[in-house]
Design a protein around this motif. Structure first.
Motif, PDB file in Angstrom:
ATOM      1  N   GLY A   1      16.060  -2.441   4.252  1.00 17.96           N
ATOM      2  CA  GLY A   1      17.403  -3.079   3.720  1.00 17.96           C
ATOM      3  C   GLY A   1      18.261  -3.440   4.562  1.00 17.96           C
ATOM      4  O   GLY A   1      19.190  -4.209   4.408  1.00 17.96           O
ATOM      5  N   HIS A   2      18.014  -3.178   6.068  1.00 12.34           N
ATOM      6  CA  HIS A   2      19.070  -3.538   7.002  1.00 12.34           C
ATOM      7  C   HIS A   2      18.309  -4.709   7.973  1.00 12.34           C
ATOM      8  O   HIS A   2      17.316  -4.618   8.326  1.00 12.34           O
ATOM      9  CB  HIS A   2      19.480  -2.292   7.860  1.00 12.34           C
ATOM     10  N   THR A   3      19.377  -5.400   8.546  1.00 16.01           N
ATOM     11  CA  THR A   3      18.907  -6.351   9.863  1.00 16.01           C
ATOM     12  C   THR A   3      19.795  -5.844  10.975  1.00 16.01           C
ATOM     13  O   THR A   3      21.029  -5.691  10.830  1.00 16.01           O
ATOM     14  CB  THR A   3      18.790  -7.640   9.374  1.00 16.01           C
ATOM     15  N   VAL A   4      19.066  -5.845  11.984  1.00 18.13           N
ATOM     16  CA  VAL A   4      20.070  -5.731  13.107  1.00 18.13           C
ATOM     17  C   VAL A   4      20.095  -6.615  14.251  1.00 18.13           C
ATOM     18  O   VAL A   4      19.018  -7.270  14.664  1.00 18.13           O
ATOM     19  CB  VAL A   4      19.442  -4.430  13.789  1.00 18.13           C
ATOM     20  N   SER A   5      21.260  -7.158  14.685  1.00 13.84           N
ATOM     21  CA  SER A   5      21.342  -7.822  15.950  1.00 13.84           C
ATOM     22  C   SER A   5      21.965  -7.123  17.173  1.00 13.84           C
ATOM     23  O   SER A   5      22.860  -6.588  16.984  1.00 13.84           O
ATOM     24  CB  SER A   5      22.386  -9.107  15.677  1.00 13.84           C
ATOM     25  N   LEU A   6      21.246  -7.528  18.220  1.00 11.48           N
ATOM     26  CA  LEU A   6      21.726  -7.168  19.567  1.00 11.48           C
ATOM     27  C   LEU A   6      22.478  -8.357  20.123  1.00 11.48           C
ATOM     28  O   LEU A   6      21.992  -9.370  20.222  1.00 11.48           O
ATOM     29  CB  LEU A   6      20.526  -6.674  20.328  1.00 11.48           C
TER      30      LEU A   6
ATOM     31  N   GLY B   1      22.324 -10.218  11.452  1.00  8.91           N
ATOM     32  CA  GLY B   1      22.248  -8.825  11.158  1.00  8.91           C
ATOM     33  C   GLY B   1      23.371  -8.264  10.378  1.00  8.91           C
ATOM     34  O   GLY B   1      24.730  -8.559  10.718  1.00  8.91           O
ATOM     35  N   ASP B   2      23.304  -7.191   9.656  1.00  4.54           N
ATOM     36  CA  ASP B   2      24.356  -6.398   8.881  1.00  4.54           C
ATOM     37  C   ASP B   2      24.778  -5.436   9.816  1.00  4.54           C
ATOM     38  O   ASP B   2      25.941  -4.757   9.665  1.00  4.54           O
ATOM     39  CB  ASP B   2      23.912  -5.900   7.598  1.00  4.54           C
ATOM     40  N   LEU B   3      24.107  -5.117  10.733  1.00  2.00           N
ATOM     41  CA  LEU B   3      24.608  -4.329  11.996  1.00  2.00           C
ATOM     42  C   LEU B   3      24.477  -4.861  13.326  1.00  2.00           C
ATOM     43  O   LEU B   3      23.443  -5.611  13.389  1.00  2.00           O
ATOM     44  CB  LEU B   3      23.553  -2.831  11.874  1.00  2.00           C
TER      45      LEU B   3
ATOM     46  N   VAL C   1      29.483   6.265   8.237  1.00  2.00           N
ATOM     47  CA  VAL C   1      29.925   5.792   9.529  1.00  2.00           C
ATOM     48  C   VAL C   1      29.630   4.393   9.683  1.00  2.00           C
ATOM     49  O   VAL C   1      28.861   3.518   9.173  1.00  2.00           O
ATOM     50  CB  VAL C   1      28.731   6.417  10.611  1.00  2.00           C
ATOM     51  N   ALA C   2      30.838   3.657  10.185  1.00  2.00           N
ATOM     52  CA  ALA C   2      31.039   2.316  10.266  1.00  2.00           C
ATOM     53  C   ALA C   2      30.995   1.649  11.816  1.00  2.00           C
ATOM     54  O   ALA C   2      30.587   0.827  11.958  1.00  2.00           O
ATOM     55  CB  ALA C   2      32.085   1.870   9.698  1.00  2.00           C
ATOM     56  N   LEU C   3      31.211   2.779  12.897  1.00  3.21           N
ATOM     57  CA  LEU C   3      31.404   2.311  14.180  1.00  3.21           C
ATOM     58  C   LEU C   3      30.670   3.382  14.948  1.00  3.21           C
ATOM     59  O   LEU C   3      31.199   4.541  14.823  1.00  3.21           O
ATOM     60  CB  LEU C   3      32.820   1.768  14.542  1.00  3.21           C
ATOM     61  N   VAL C   4      30.222   2.892  15.730  1.00  3.15           N
ATOM     62  CA  VAL C   4      29.313   4.087  16.833  1.00  3.15           C
ATOM     63  C   VAL C   4      29.569   3.669  18.254  1.00  3.15           C
ATOM     64  O   VAL C   4      29.470   2.498  18.627  1.00  3.15           O
ATOM     65  CB  VAL C   4      27.893   4.213  16.654  1.00  3.15           C
ATOM     66  N   LYS C   5      30.354   4.745  19.107  1.00  4.25           N
ATOM     67  CA  LYS C   5      30.349   4.409  20.383  1.00  4.25           C
ATOM     68  C   LYS C   5      29.435   5.063  21.330  1.00  4.25           C
ATOM     69  O   LYS C   5      29.093   6.387  21.087  1.00  4.25           O
ATOM     70  CB  LYS C   5      31.842   4.799  20.998  1.00  4.25           C
ATOM     71  N   GLY C   6      28.865   4.490  22.254  1.00  4.20           N
ATOM     72  CA  GLY C   6      28.068   5.267  23.302  1.00  4.20           C
ATOM     73  C   GLY C   6      28.856   5.926  24.157  1.00  4.20           C
ATOM     74  O   GLY C   6      30.161   5.650  24.659  1.00  4.20           O
ATOM     75  N   PHE C   7      28.627   7.145  25.061  1.00  6.29           N
ATOM     76  CA  PHE C   7      29.075   7.679  26.084  1.00  6.29           C
ATOM     77  C   PHE C   7      28.160   8.156  27.140  1.00  6.29           C
ATOM     78  O   PHE C   7      26.852   8.330  26.630  1.00  6.29           O
ATOM     79  CB  PHE C   7      30.255   8.889  25.791  1.00  6.29           C
TER      80      PHE C   7
ATOM     81  N   ALA D   1      28.033  -0.049  18.455  1.00  5.47           N
ATOM     82  CA  ALA D   1      27.469  -0.589  17.286  1.00  5.47           C
ATOM     83  C   ALA D   1      28.598  -0.559  16.051  1.00  5.47           C
ATOM     84  O   ALA D   1      29.179   0.559  16.079  1.00  5.47           O
ATOM     85  CB  ALA D   1      26.135   0.170  16.836  1.00  5.47           C
ATOM     86  N   VAL D   2      28.441  -1.624  15.166  1.00  6.22           N
ATOM     87  CA  VAL D   2      29.319  -1.728  13.866  1.00  6.22           C
ATOM     88  C   VAL D   2      28.610  -2.203  13.105  1.00  6.22           C
ATOM     89  O   VAL D   2      27.806  -3.036  13.118  1.00  6.22           O
ATOM     90  CB  VAL D   2      30.704  -2.515  14.493  1.00  6.22           C
ATOM     91  N   ARG D   3      29.069  -2.001  11.671  1.00  7.16           N
ATOM     92  CA  ARG D   3      28.794  -2.723  10.611  1.00  7.16           C
ATOM     93  C   ARG D   3      29.533  -4.167  10.374  1.00  7.16           C
ATOM     94  O   ARG D   3      30.629  -4.022  10.801  1.00  7.16           O
ATOM     95  CB  ARG D   3      28.918  -1.966   9.329  1.00  7.16           C
ATOM     96  N   ARG D   4      28.663  -5.001  10.068  1.00  8.20           N
ATOM     97  CA  ARG D   4      29.277  -6.458  10.142  1.00  8.20           C
ATOM     98  C   ARG D   4      30.613  -6.522   9.216  1.00  8.20           C
ATOM     99  O   ARG D   4      31.478  -7.352   9.534  1.00  8.20           O
ATOM    100  CB  ARG D   4      28.268  -7.430   9.573  1.00  8.20           C
TER     101      ARG D   4
END
Length: 284
Positions: A26-31, A114-116, A145-151, A198-201
């Motif tokens: 149900g999700h589509t992902v854009s890098l 993408g919606d993500l 969760v709507a936004l994810v940061k890498g560290f 990463a973030v939800r559109r």
């Protein structure tokens, strides 16, 4: 570590690719890879991710490079590596253009599906493709969760030598002290300026985006105010190295970050507010 940090901090291998593919339904992902004069590295970033996460496992639906006025071969190199490449100035020309990282990222929403959205810097030197599934883990498995940061560990690379934890000068000297003083609810974030996030559109479209280097910090503050701190997660991605900028360039970056933070704290400066792109929902 704060209670928030314990609850919303993950490690990239908390999920297998099989777990994420199952959760992707149900999700589509854009890098999205914003780039300016990164011909030396952008091809490796695109080709490795494409092979691992498009051709082998279809975790990503598209890889899009947004070229912000490069004067080298960034556009051609990224195209040859398999990305869809757009010049930022040519995306929605009716909205004008303000060259810079924020502009490239903000305009990505007009040319992705993408919606993500996953953002990755184009100048990576020491990294692996697990960055992408690591960032997607919380978005695909935790609806709140709507936004994810890498560290990651940021070594200072000089020639053949690398000193652990000595990279990220603007992060440690500007961004993290600012956050502790002005936005303490976000103090548990290890890498607030990380280019890998990463973030939800539906959230990103509602953010006001600084046109320069402050987009990452601004997105965190605005997301926390709009959705609460539990809408933000962070993921340990291991080690990441990139080409280091000169102190003069870092000074300009620090100024932009300070301006965005002070504006969000209600502080006025002699220079006035920094230029920002408004939420896209107001112009689409």
């Amino acid at each position: 570590m704060s209670a928030w940090g314990e609850r919303n901090t993950h490690h990239w291998d908390d999920w297998t690719l099989a777990d994420l593919m199952g959760a992707k339904s149900g999700h589509t992902v854009s890098l999205v890879v914003p780039a300016r004069n990164e011909a030396a590295t952008v091809g490796d970033v695109v080709s490795r991710v494409r092979e691992a996460l498009v051709d082998t496992v279809a975790l990503l639906d598209e890889i899009v490079v947004i070229d912000s006025d490069s004067t080298d071969d960034t556009y051609d190199v990224a195209t040859d590596a398999g990305a869809v490449v757009h010049r930022a100035a040519e995306i929605r020309p009716d909205l004008g253009t303000v060259p810079g990282k924020g502009e490239a990222m903000w305009k990505a929403q007009f040319v992705t599906t993408g919606d993500l959205l996953v953002f990755m810097d184009a100048d990576l030197l020491d990294w692996d493709t697990h960055f992408v599934p690591g960032l997607l883990g919380p978005l695909l498995t935790r609806p709140e969760v709507a936004l994810v940061k890498g560290f990651y560990e940021r070594p200072m690379v000089s020639g053949d030598a690398a000193v652990p934890f000595e990279g990220g000068r603007v992060t440690e000297l500007v961004a993290r002290p600012l956050i502790r003083l002005l936005f303490p609810e976000l103090a548990g974030l290890h890498q607030p300026l990380a280019g890998e996030w990463a973030v939800r559109r539906e959230l990103f479209e509602r953010l006001s985006v600084p046109t320069g280097y402050a987009v990452e910090l601004a997105a965190l503050v605005d997301a926390q105010r709009a959705r609460g701190v539990d809408a933000i997660a962070q993921v340990d991605l291991g080690t990441r190295a990139h080409r280091h900028q000169s102190l003069r360039d870092l000074s300009g970056m620090a100024t932009q970050i300070l301006a965005a933070a002070l504006a969000r704290s209600g502080t006025t400066t002699a220079a006035g507010p920094a230029a920002e792109r408004p939420p896209a929902v107001s112009v689409r």
